[in-house]
Every structure is written in C-alpha cells, then in structure tokens.
Scaffold this motif. Structure first.
Motif, PDB file in Angstrom:
ATOM      1  N   ASP A   1      67.151  36.204  72.074  1.00  0.00           N
ATOM      2  CA  ASP A   1      67.885  35.985  73.091  1.00  0.00           C
ATOM      3  C   ASP A   1      69.200  35.053  72.611  1.00  0.00           C
ATOM      4  OD1 ASP A   1      65.983  36.898  74.611  1.00  0.00           O
ATOM      5  OD2 ASP A   1      65.160  34.703  75.464  1.00  0.00           O
ATOM      6  N   LEU A   2      68.976  34.138  71.456  1.00  0.00           N
ATOM      7  CA  LEU A   2      70.010  33.385  71.019  1.00  0.00           C
ATOM      8  C   LEU A   2      70.977  34.270  70.239  1.00  0.00           C
ATOM      9  CD1 LEU A   2      68.228  30.457  69.519  1.00  0.00           C
ATOM     10  CD2 LEU A   2      69.554  30.470  71.620  1.00  0.00           C
TER      11      LEU A   2
ATOM     12  N   ILE B   1      69.660  37.786  79.917  1.00  0.00           N
ATOM     13  CA  ILE B   1      69.314  37.892  78.569  1.00  0.00           C
ATOM     14  C   ILE B   1      67.960  37.716  78.356  1.00  0.00           C
ATOM     15  CG2 ILE B   1      69.352  37.019  76.167  1.00  0.00           C
ATOM     16  CD1 ILE B   1      72.322  36.348  76.809  1.00  0.00           C
ATOM     17  N   ASP B   2      67.165  38.501  78.039  1.00  0.00           N
ATOM     18  CA  ASP B   2      65.670  38.379  77.777  1.00  0.00           C
ATOM     19  C   ASP B   2      65.099  39.408  76.691  1.00  0.00           C
ATOM     20  OD1 ASP B   2      63.021  37.719  77.705  1.00  0.00           O
ATOM     21  OD2 ASP B   2      62.592  38.147  79.714  1.00  0.00           O
ATOM     22  N   THR B   3      65.360  39.106  75.431  1.00  0.00           N
ATOM     23  CA  THR B   3      64.860  40.156  74.442  1.00  0.00           C
ATOM     24  C   THR B   3      63.323  40.036  74.193  1.00  0.00           C
ATOM     25  OG1 THR B   3      65.486  38.583  72.712  1.00  0.00           O
ATOM     26  CG2 THR B   3      67.275  39.779  73.554  1.00  0.00           C
TER      27      THR B   3
ATOM     28  N   ALA C   1      61.121  30.665  76.086  1.00  0.00           N
ATOM     29  CA  ALA C   1      60.479  30.504  74.743  1.00  0.00           C
ATOM     30  C   ALA C   1      59.300  29.471  74.892  1.00  0.00           C
ATOM     31  CB  ALA C   1      61.515  29.607  73.862  1.00  0.00           C
ATOM     32  N   VAL C   2      59.205  28.306  75.864  1.00  0.00           N
ATOM     33  CA  VAL C   2      58.246  27.661  75.915  1.00  0.00           C
ATOM     34  C   VAL C   2      57.071  28.313  76.549  1.00  0.00           C
ATOM     35  CG1 VAL C   2      57.021  25.570  77.400  1.00  0.00           C
ATOM     36  CG2 VAL C   2      59.442  25.348  76.084  1.00  0.00           C
ATOM     37  N   GLU C   3      57.238  29.293  77.392  1.00  0.00           N
ATOM     38  CA  GLU C   3      56.116  30.167  78.243  1.00  0.00           C
ATOM     39  C   GLU C   3      55.626  31.056  77.188  1.00  0.00           C
ATOM     40  OE1 GLU C   3      58.481  32.167  81.280  1.00  0.00           O
ATOM     41  OE2 GLU C   3      58.415  30.266  82.451  1.00  0.00           O
ATOM     42  N   ARG C   4      56.597  31.307  76.122  1.00  0.00           N
ATOM     43  CA  ARG C   4      55.759  32.436  75.046  1.00  0.00           C
ATOM     44  C   ARG C   4      55.238  31.624  73.748  1.00  0.00           C
ATOM     45  NH1 ARG C   4      61.020  35.067  75.820  1.00  0.00           N
ATOM     46  NH2 ARG C   4      61.950  33.869  74.156  1.00  0.00           N
ATOM     47  N   GLY C   5      55.432  30.323  74.067  1.00  0.00           N
ATOM     48  CA  GLY C   5      54.534  29.453  72.899  1.00  0.00           C
ATOM     49  C   GLY C   5      55.462  29.263  71.674  1.00  0.00           C
TER      50      GLY C   5
END
Length: 194
Positions: A81-82, A73-75, A138-142
C-alpha cells in the motif's frame, strides 16, 4: 455562442485548466496572467478577482489539475500500500514542470500570505489522511498494533521525497520508492505504531 458568459465553477474550471496548460507549455517564469486570460477566452481582471497574484493562481491550478484521490489503494499489505501511495505521489509530482516549485518558493518569499499557503500545501495534510486508512487495514491484518501515529511520522516519507527531488535533484524511481518504504517508512511506522 454570442452573449454566453461562464460563471462559477464552470469559469473557475476554465481558468485553472488554462493556467495549467500555460504552465506546462511555457513554464513558471514565462507564464503570464495575460496569456492565461487569452487562453481561457477572458480578461485579466476576471483572473485577478479570484487570484490576485500569479503564485496564487499557480497554486490553485496545481490543486485543481493534480487532485489527490488515492482512497482505492489496498494491495493486501502495508508495504504494498505504501509503495503504491508513494508511487502515485511521485507520478503526480513529475507532472509539475521542474521550474514551478522553485519559482513559487522564490516569488512567495515576498508575499507572506502566499508563502503560508504554499507551505500548507507542501505539508500535504491530505497525505496524512490518505495514509490513515492504510494503517487501519494494517492493524486489521495484524501488521501494526495501532493506527494512531503522529502526523509528523506519517509525513516523513513524503518529506524525504520532496527533499530528494527539490534539494538534491534525485530522480525518484521504483527502486528509490521501495528503499524509502523499506528503510524509512516501515521501520518508523513499526516503531511508533507497531
């Protein structure tokens, strides 16, 4: 083939596939070890050596026939994603005959070890491990500050799904999934991880 005996994983796969087929066809209350054995082309003792009760066999059949493989999963967003993860979870859940979990819960109250195993499965520790990579991205995307959230926080959306379906009998559709993500999961994650 005369004289051919299945063993190991091959036999276990055949037994769990037969148990799943029997469960789907007749439901939990009418499922019998005798019918599973007949369907698998084996004997009851072969099954009882592996799973001494019907409840243990059904739990194993659920795990075997509804595996969790959601790591792809990686939308592009935590919300997406959730929604995808919860949606896949719901699709797995609706494949289980409606009388299975209530039947298991009722039967396992008399068997403490089986009840403990069922509770462990319902706790869905696998779900926590599936959510963690979503949080890392999500952390990597901020979108979040950290991916280190308490397991209890991560289980809340799935605990809510189980409560709505098992206790309240609510049909969880795409709208309900989006509401659970938007009203519960995202605010909770942003508060504890954001």
């Amino acid at each position: 083939m005369a004289g051919f005996r299945r063993r190991g994983e091959e036999l276990e796969h055949a037994l769990l596939t037969a148990a799943w087929a029997e469960l789907l066809e007749v439901g939990y209350p009418k499922m019998t070890i005798e019918n599973v054995a007949a369907r698998a082309g084996t004997s009851k003792p072969v099954i009882y050596r592996r799973w001494p009760t019907k409840a243990k066999l059904v739990i194993a059949a659920l795990v075997h026939n509804l595996p969790l493989h959601e790591s792809d999963i990686d939308t592009g967003s935590l919300r997406g994603d959730l929604i995808e993860l919860v949606g896949r979870g719901v699709k797995r859940f609706v494949r289980v005959p409606g009388d299975t979990l209530p039947g298991l819960i009722t039967e396992t109250f008399r068997e403490p070890d089986v009840f403990a195993e069922l509770r462990s499965r319902l706790r869905q520790s696998e779900i926590v491990e599936l959510i963690r990579p979503l949080l890392t991205r999500a952390v990597e995307r901020g979108e979040l500050r950290t991916d280190q959230c308490d397991d209890r926080v991560l289980r809340v959306p799935f605990d809510l799904l189980r409560t709505e379906t098992l206790i309240y009998g609510v049909l969880v559709d795409d709208t309900a999934i989006a509401q659970i993500v938007d009203l519960v999961a995202l605010p909770l994650l942003r508060f504890h991880c954001g």
